[in-house]
Design an enzyme around this catalytic site. Structure first.
Site, PDB file in Angstrom:
ATOM      1  N   ASP A 150      -3.212  19.365  -0.538  1.00 36.05           N
ATOM      2  CA  ASP A 150      -2.631  18.960   0.732  1.00 36.05           C
ATOM      3  C   ASP A 150      -1.157  19.364   0.695  1.00 36.05           C
ATOM      4  OD1 ASP A 150      -2.273  17.463   3.207  1.00 36.05           O
ATOM      5  OD2 ASP A 150      -4.014  16.295   2.556  1.00 36.05           O
ATOM      6  N   ASP A 152     -11.354   4.749  -9.789  1.00 35.83           N
ATOM      7  CA  ASP A 152     -10.256   4.240 -10.627  1.00 35.83           C
ATOM      8  C   ASP A 152     -10.693   4.264 -12.087  1.00 35.83           C
ATOM      9  OD1 ASP A 152      -8.176   2.867 -11.792  1.00 35.83           O
ATOM     10  OD2 ASP A 152      -8.869   0.897 -11.092  1.00 35.83           O
ATOM     11  N   HIS A 207      -9.652  11.087   6.438  1.00 37.04           N
ATOM     12  CA  HIS A 207      -8.959   9.864   6.023  1.00 37.04           C
ATOM     13  C   HIS A 207      -8.158   9.217   7.157  1.00 37.04           C
ATOM     14  CE1 HIS A 207      -5.971  12.947   6.009  1.00 37.04           C
ATOM     15  NE2 HIS A 207      -5.028  12.037   5.877  1.00 37.04           N
ATOM     16  N   ASN A 248      -8.700   3.501 -14.805  1.00 40.15           N
ATOM     17  CA  ASN A 248      -7.985   2.648 -15.770  1.00 40.15           C
ATOM     18  C   ASN A 248      -7.824   1.194 -15.320  1.00 40.15           C
ATOM     19  OD1 ASN A 248      -6.181   3.040 -13.747  1.00 40.15           O
ATOM     20  ND2 ASN A 248      -4.458   3.617 -15.052  1.00 40.15           N
ATOM     21  N   GLU A 282      -3.712  21.557   9.782  1.00 43.23           N
ATOM     22  CA  GLU A 282      -3.968  20.372  10.591  1.00 43.23           C
ATOM     23  C   GLU A 282      -3.034  20.474  11.786  1.00 43.23           C
ATOM     24  OE1 GLU A 282      -3.874  15.556  10.672  1.00 43.23           O
ATOM     25  OE2 GLU A 282      -2.167  16.799  10.195  1.00 43.23           O
ATOM     26  N   ASP A 342      -0.660  19.735   6.379  1.00 43.68           N
ATOM     27  CA  ASP A 342      -0.450  18.541   7.186  1.00 43.68           C
ATOM     28  C   ASP A 342       0.428  18.824   8.410  1.00 43.68           C
ATOM     29  OD1 ASP A 342      -0.873  15.546   7.060  1.00 43.68           O
ATOM     30  OD2 ASP A 342       1.309  15.591   7.221  1.00 43.68           O
ATOM     31  N   ASP A 361      -6.525  -0.320 -12.712  1.00 41.20           N
ATOM     32  CA  ASP A 361      -5.382  -0.887 -11.984  1.00 41.20           C
ATOM     33  C   ASP A 361      -5.686  -1.046 -10.481  1.00 41.20           C
ATOM     34  OD1 ASP A 361      -5.318   1.706 -11.111  1.00 41.20           O
ATOM     35  OD2 ASP A 361      -3.212   2.084 -11.627  1.00 41.20           O
ATOM     36  N   ASP A 409      -7.622   7.499  -9.177  1.00 44.56           N
ATOM     37  CA  ASP A 409      -6.708   8.389  -9.909  1.00 44.56           C
ATOM     38  C   ASP A 409      -7.393   9.695 -10.273  1.00 44.56           C
ATOM     39  OD1 ASP A 409      -8.288   7.651 -12.239  1.00 44.56           O
ATOM     40  OD2 ASP A 409      -7.158   5.759 -12.211  1.00 44.56           O
TER      41      ASP A 409
HETATM   42  O1  TEU Z   1      -1.900  13.223  10.281  1.00 44.90           O
HETATM   43  C1  TEU Z   1      -1.291  13.754  11.401  1.00 44.90           C
HETATM   44  C2  TEU Z   1      -1.743  13.246  12.652  1.00 44.90           C
HETATM   45  O2  TEU Z   1      -1.863  13.989  13.608  1.00 44.90           O
HETATM   46  C3  TEU Z   1      -1.967  11.801  12.711  1.00 44.90           C
HETATM   47  O3  TEU Z   1      -0.992  11.299  13.562  1.00 44.90           O
HETATM   48  C4  TEU Z   1      -3.295  11.478  13.193  1.00 44.90           C
HETATM   49  O4  TEU Z   1      -3.468  11.915  14.503  1.00 44.90           O
HETATM   50  C5  TEU Z   1      -3.398   9.994  13.128  1.00 44.90           C
HETATM   51  O5  TEU Z   1      -3.272   9.624  11.791  1.00 44.90           O
HETATM   52  C6  TEU Z   1      -4.697   9.537  13.649  1.00 44.90           C
HETATM   53  O6  TEU Z   1      -4.602   8.161  13.749  1.00 44.90           O
HETATM   54  C7  TEU Z   1      -1.413  13.676   9.089  1.00 44.90           C
HETATM   55  C8  TEU Z   1      -2.134  13.010   7.946  1.00 44.90           C
HETATM   56  O7  TEU Z   1      -3.473  13.388   7.977  1.00 44.90           O
HETATM   57  C9  TEU Z   1      -1.923  11.536   8.029  1.00 44.90           C
HETATM   58  O8  TEU Z   1      -2.644  10.843   7.055  1.00 44.90           O
HETATM   59  C10 TEU Z   1      -0.456  11.291   7.863  1.00 44.90           C
HETATM   60  O9  TEU Z   1      -0.183   9.922   8.043  1.00 44.90           O
HETATM   61  C11 TEU Z   1       0.376  12.094   8.858  1.00 44.90           C
HETATM   62  O10 TEU Z   1      -0.026  13.447   8.953  1.00 44.90           O
HETATM   63  C12 TEU Z   1       1.815  12.115   8.417  1.00 44.90           C
HETATM   64  O11 TEU Z   1       1.956  12.889   7.267  1.00 44.90           O
HETATM   65 CA    CA Z   2      -6.142   3.862 -11.571  1.00 51.04          CA
END
Ligand code: TEU
Ligand code: CA
Length: 555
Positions: free
Chosen positions: A99, A22, A329, A24, A256, A200, A26, A30
């Site tokens: 992404d 971060d 993530h 700034n 993905e 995604d 908040d 970012d």
């Molecule tokens: O995730 C897709 C997905 O297959 C998820 O359902 C994943 O299996 C789950 O998050 C695991 O717990 C992608 C993104 O990576 C995720 O962050 C998004 O929330 C999702 O698509 C919707 O865009």
């Molecule tokens: Ca920030």
């Protein structure tokens, strides 16, 4: 086609911008925060940065609900900040992967705002609208984030499909105008100079046109996955995308692909380059999943893990390319899940799992903080969690008597996506140096011990171990191209394999247990040790979480 396949030799680092740095105060990471830390990533040695979504979004799902594909989220900065970040990356020889979230938009995207207005609005067909069936939802599908996958809309008295949150309506890819909009938008980013896309849930863009009911799980909703993953037209759409956009630029692309099988992966990620360069498969993420879906505290048994990893390595050989990852993530922290995050073995086990992954065939991904061995958050209360998936699941499961609160919280502590989303631990100052304000999600209190500054000062740190793994990939062609074969296929503790190229052989052995385990793989012949997480070995055994990589010539 420009196809020098540089991405086969690359290591990709994922940034979750909200939690990285971060600039700034908040409390929210970012773009300028990222730009400030590029030298850190350069020092690590990665080649490519994949940035989770930074587009305009109301943040129902932290940016995976996009309301404007060609604007930057206010909280993350401006388009000028973006351009500066990109040029600072390119100056350092770092590439940027964006992404691409085009299975769905936000319900606040202007396309959807129009679409829901009336049945004959020009944007109506951009989304998937259905009439009620017997006064109820069009079918029994549940959304990935709980509840029905259908949302009733008063305005036109019809339902729209949302595989994820109701604020993430699915786009209708059957509409060729939608495809054109997406391809134009992608072209716009390519012209800006981005170097690739992580797509995604791209396996979900083609739905079974019959929209049949799914098998009921947990007595609540039907499973949509067989009817939305790898649907009838998905490869056609991706080939079209490839012809119209991807093939015109020198990009890296990774899909993905929830629900992907080996057979499907051979199409998505075929080396013939007709679709994508590689896919994220989920089998090793889903091994422990059971009657309550992902919500379990069960550990992953070695035999099953080996079976899955070996299968993907061996069956894609020569046909398609693998991506390699332990976390991202959406997943818990790698060291907590596959290693041991207690004080005794955290460092050594983090290095072991890194070795195991980086010596396999494919393109390795490092998720922010993995390179310093960040661990799960283990928050105490549900109020500490921020993720829509965890929060919805907690209430859905406990209120319907599927799991009790205590068990559900234990499962969330083990598996929640928020484990990966706590702020990056930069140093031992307040809030781990992530922000001078109040972070949007709690910092893991272990930042006093586990942080990047400490790692940079310790030549024996996990950070420098990753640096060496990345360097080895550049130096040894066998790591990129060698043919994989699994070894010790019945061992309960050791995961071992070899890679061969010409007259060379690389042997990799990793002890996934906290005990010393017999191992005679290295006794037959003198070789050159490329890397190990122990300075001294003991003959005939691997020490707790020991990993060794030995190169043999003239075999
Ligand atoms: O995730 C897709 C997905 O297959 C998820 O359902 C994943 O299996 C789950 O998050 C695991 O717990 C992608 C993104 O990576 C995720 O962050 C998004 O929330 C999702 O698509 C919707 O865009
Ligand atoms: Ca920030």
């Amino acid at each position: 086609m420009n196809n020098n396949l540089w991405w086969k030799k690359s290591v990709i680092y994922q940034i979750y911008p909200r939690s990285f740095a971060d600039s700034n105060g908040d409390g929210i990471g970012d773009l300028n925060g990222i730009t400030e830390h590029l030298d850190y990533l350069k020092e690590l040695g990665v080649d490519v940065i994949w940035l989770s979504p930074v587009y305009q979004s109301p943040n129902d799902d932290n940016g995976y609900d996009i309301s404007d594909y060609q604007a930057i989220m206010n909280e993350f900065g401006t388009m000028e900040d973006f351009d500066r970040m990109l040029s600072e990356m390119h100056k350092r020889g770092l590439k940027l992967v964006m992404d691409l979230v085009v299975n769905h938009t936000s319900d606040e995207h202007r396309w959807f705002v129009e679409s829901r207005k009336s049945k004959n609005n020009p944007y109506r067909d951009y989304y998937i609208w259905k009439d009620a069936k017997d006064g109820k939802e069009p079918n029994n599908w549940g959304s990935s984030f709980g509840g029905s996958a259908w949302q009733y809309d008063e305005e036109t008295e019809m339902y729209y499909l949302h595989c994820f949150s109701p604020k993430q309506p699915d786009l209708n890819w059957e509409n060729e105008t939608v495809r054109k909009e997406v391809f134009d938008m992608m072209t716009w980013w390519c012209e800006k100079g981005v170097d690739g896309f992580r797509m995604d849930v791209i396996s979900m863009i083609s739905k079974d046109p019959a929209y049949p009911d799914g098998e009921v799980v947990n007595g609540l909703y039907g499973n949509k996955d067989p009817y939305v993953c790898n649907g009838p037209r998905v490869h056609e759409y991706l080939q079209e995308m490839n012809q119209k956009v991807l093939s015109k630029y020198d990009l890296v692309t990774v899909g993905e692909t929830a629900g992907v099988t080996i057979e499907e992966a051979k199409k998505y990620a075929n080396l013939d380059g007709r679709e994508l360069n590689m896919v994220f498969q989920f089998e090793h993420m889903d091994i422990a999943a059971g009657e309550h879906g992902k919500w379990t505290t069960d550990r992953i048994p070695m035999k099953k893990l080996r079976e899955v990893l070996n299968k993907w390595q061996e069956e894609l050989e020569g046909v398609a390319w693998n991506s390699l990852y332990w976390d991202n993530h959406d997943q818990p922290r790698a060291v907590s899940r596959f290693g041991n995050d207690g004080p005794m073995y955290r460092e050594v086990s983090a290095k072991m799992i890194a070795t195991c992954l980086h010596m396999m065939k494919g393109t390795p991904y490092i998720y922010q903080g993995e390179e310093i061995g960040m661990t799960n958050a283990y928050f105490k209360n549900i109020e500490d969690y921020r993720d829509i998936e965890s929060i919805n699941a907690f209430y859905e499961y406990t209120e319907n008597g599927i799991m009790n609160e205590e068990d559900m919280l234990d499962a969330i502590r083990a598996i929640s996506r928020d484990n990966a989303r706590t702020p990056m631990q930069w140093d031992d100052s307040a809030n781990a140096g992530f922000t001078t304000g109040t972070p949007w999600i709690k910092v893991n209190p272990n930042y006093l011990m586990i942080n990047a500054k400490q790692a940079m000062e310790d030549p024996d740190s996990i950070f420098y171990y990753y640096q060496k793994l990345i360097r080895l990939r550049k130096e040894q062609e066998i790591i990129v191209e060698g043919v994989f074969k699994g070894l010790l296929n019945d061992d309960e503790n050791i995961y071992a394999y070899q890679r061969t190229l010409g007259d060379k052989k690389l042997v990799v052995a990793c002890n996934f247990s906290d005990r010393e385990v017999a191992c005679d793989l290295f006794e037959q012949q003198e070789g050159e040790e490329l890397i190990s997480n122990y300075h001294f070995h003991k003959e005939g055994v691997l020490k707790p979480y020991e990993a060794r990589v030995v190169l043999y010539e003239n075999v």
